[in-house]
Design a protein around this motif. Structure first.
Motif: not given
Length: 61
Positions: A28-32, A38-42, A48-53
């Motif tokens: 998938s593409n990183c939203p940042n 890869l999904p569910h990985r930084a 970043q992962y889920k909007g957090r560094a």
């Protein structure tokens, strides 16, 4: 050396070979930053992962 007495059907052969092929990795593409990850990985590019560094990125200097 034993040999088969009867011919295997095309369906039986195809069922046996169904697991021989590789499936493409789900990316998938990183939203940042938009890099592929890869999904569910930084993200390796921005860290970043889920909007957090979460990790220090390789490119950050």
């Amino acid at each position: 050396m034993p040999n088969p007495k009867r011919r295997h059907s095309k369906q039986r052969t195809a069922k046996r070979r169904s697991h021989d092929f590789l499936t493409p990795t789900g990316v998938s593409n990183c939203p940042n930053c938009g890099e592929k990850k890869l999904p569910h990985r930084a993200c390796k590019a921005c860290g970043q992962y889920k909007g957090r560094a979460t990790v220090v990125a390789k490119n950050a200097a």
